[in-house]
Enzyme design. Sequence first.
Site, short mmCIF file in Angstrom:
data_model
loop_
_atom_site.label_atom_id
_atom_site.label_comp_id
_atom_site.label_asym_id
_atom_site.label_seq_id
_atom_site.Cartn_x
_atom_site.Cartn_y
_atom_site.Cartn_z
N SER B 100 -15.58 13.04 -2.28
CA SER B 100 -14.08 12.15 -2.33
C SER B 100 -13.87 11.35 -1.29
CB SER B 100 -13.06 13.13 -2.31
OG SER B 100 -13.00 13.81 -1.09
N CYS B 101 -12.68 10.54 -1.17
CA CYS B 101 -12.62 9.61 -0.09
C CYS B 101 -12.33 9.90 1.20
CB CYS B 101 -11.75 8.56 -0.75
SG CYS B 101 -10.00 9.18 -0.42
N ILE B 102 -12.01 11.35 1.26
CA ILE B 102 -11.88 11.83 2.68
C ILE B 102 -12.44 13.15 2.96
CG2 ILE B 102 -9.73 10.67 3.50
CD1 ILE B 102 -8.35 13.24 2.97
#
Lengths: 418, 102
Positions: B100-102
Site C-alpha cells: 500500500s502507499c504507507i
Amino acid sequence: MKQLLILGAGTSGTMMSNHLRKTLPKKDWQITVVDHQENHYYQPGFLFLPFDIYKTSQLKKSIKKFIPKGVNLIQEKVELIDKDQDQVSLKNGEKLKYDILIIATGTDIAPREIEGMLGDHWQKSVFDFYTFDGARNLRNKLRKWDGGKLVVHISEMPIKCPVAPLEFAFLADSYFKNKKMRDKVDITFVTPVSGAFTKPKASKELNYLLEQKNIKIVPDFNIEKVDADNNKIVDYGGMEVEYDLLVTVPTNMGDDVIERSGFGDELNFVPTDKATLQTKVKDNIFAIGDATNIPASKAGSVAHFEAEILTENIQRYINGQELKQEFDGHANCFVETGDGKAILIDFNYTHEPTTGHYPFPNFGPLSLLKESHMNHLGKLAFRWIYWNMLITGKHIPFVSATMDTDGKDLEPEQEITH
Amino acid sequence: MEQVFAGVSVQVNDEGYLTDFSQWTREVGEDMAQKEGITMTDKHWEVINYLQEQERNEVPLTIRKIGKSGVVNIKEFYALFPNGPLKVSSKIAGIPKPVSCI
C-alpha cells in the site's frame, strides 16, 4: 482555430482548464471541457461526512463556478473516443474534433464487481463512503446505530486515496468514544495487502495506532463475495469475517467510456507514461489523475503535481519539443488519526514516506509521519485551499511538483525501487 | 541481509524478499518455494513467469490481474500458492511484495 478537449471536470480536468487557459493563446486555441455532472465535490470531505464533522453543503459547488472564462463547458455524457478520427462523440449525437485530448475521467466505485455486494442490504448494512450519497447514507446510519461489529474493508487495490479506509477506522474509534459507546463497537480493518501499513518506516512509526485504538487487522483478505444473508464477507481462501455494519471500498474502476473506446486496462484505466503523462494510446492523447494506470497514488495531491508537469508537456508537444520526463510520483497526504490529530506523508515513486519536517527543513511547521494537532489543522485548512487555490490553478506557495528530499530523514541506501 | 538458497548467497529484506532481482535464478526460486512448503510444477512456473513479466513492465500486481491473465483463475492461484498467494508467489518470483502507499 485548434481544439483542445478535456474530458472530465473533476479535480484534474478543472485544474487543467485553468492552467491551459492561462498558457495557450486565445486566438489559436479553443479549450472545451465535457462533464455531464452538475456538481463538483470536495472528495476528501467524504471521509468526514459520516462522522458529522462536515455538512453536506460544505462539500459541493457547481462545476460551472470553477471553469474559467474563455473555456467552453459542455454538460453531456461522453459516448466514445475515436482515436483514429481524433474525435469524441457525445450521447446527444454531437461530435467534437480535437487536436489534443486530455482524459481526466477519474475513477468510480464498481460494487457490481464483487458478488453479493449489491442487493437489498446495499446502503442498509453495507455502505461505501467514496460517493456523496454513500457518505451521507452512512452518516444517517451511524447517527442511530447502537453498536456491534464494524468492519472497514478494502475490496482490491488500487483505490482512490489508499489511506482513507484506515483513516475511517481511526475516526470511527474517536466518534464512538465521543458518543460514549466505544465498548459496544468492535472495529476490524480488512485489507487485501499484508497489513495496515506495508512500507517499513510507516510500519515502524505507526503500528502503535492500531493497538492504541483497539482496531483488529485481517490482512491478505481477497474478497470473493459478500454473504449478506449471513452477515459475513468471504475470501478466496475460505477465510470469513462477520459484520453487523460493513463499510467497504468497492473495486475502483475507470470510466466506462474508456472500455467502450477500446484502450483501457482490465480496470478501465488508461495506459499512460508515468513520467510524461502522454498516453500509450496515441501521441495527441494525454491523461491525468485517477484515470491513468500510472503506479502513483490516486489522490488529489498527485493530480495537482501532475497538472503542473502536464501543462508544460502540452506546450512542449505543441511546439514540437521533446516531452519532459519529470513526474516522479509525488504524493502528499494528511492522514487523520482521530482525536484531533493527523500525520502528514510525502513520498514518490522511489522514496517511501519517512519522518522529517515539511515544507521547510528543520522547521516544519508540519511534521512528517508523526501525529500532531497541527497536521489535523492542516487537513481542515486544506478544504479552503482546495476550493480557492488548488482547482483554479493558483500556485500553492512552498509546495513543489516534484518531491523535495530536504528536511527528510532519508537513508539513501534504503531507497526503494518498484 | 544475506540468505542462502540453492547454495547461492542472495540479498533479501526483513521479510525475505529479494532486493536485487539480478540474483534470482530458477534454482533460487525453487528452493524458496520449497521452504514455503510448495513443490513447483509447470503451472507454478507459468504464474511466476507472468509475474516477472508484469514487474518488468512496471504493472502493479493484483489478484484480479492474475485472475484475468489467462494463466490461472483466482481459485487455481490459491490452490497453487496457499495462504496469501500474491505474497508467496511474489517472493518466489524474486519481485517486491505488493504494497500500500504507507
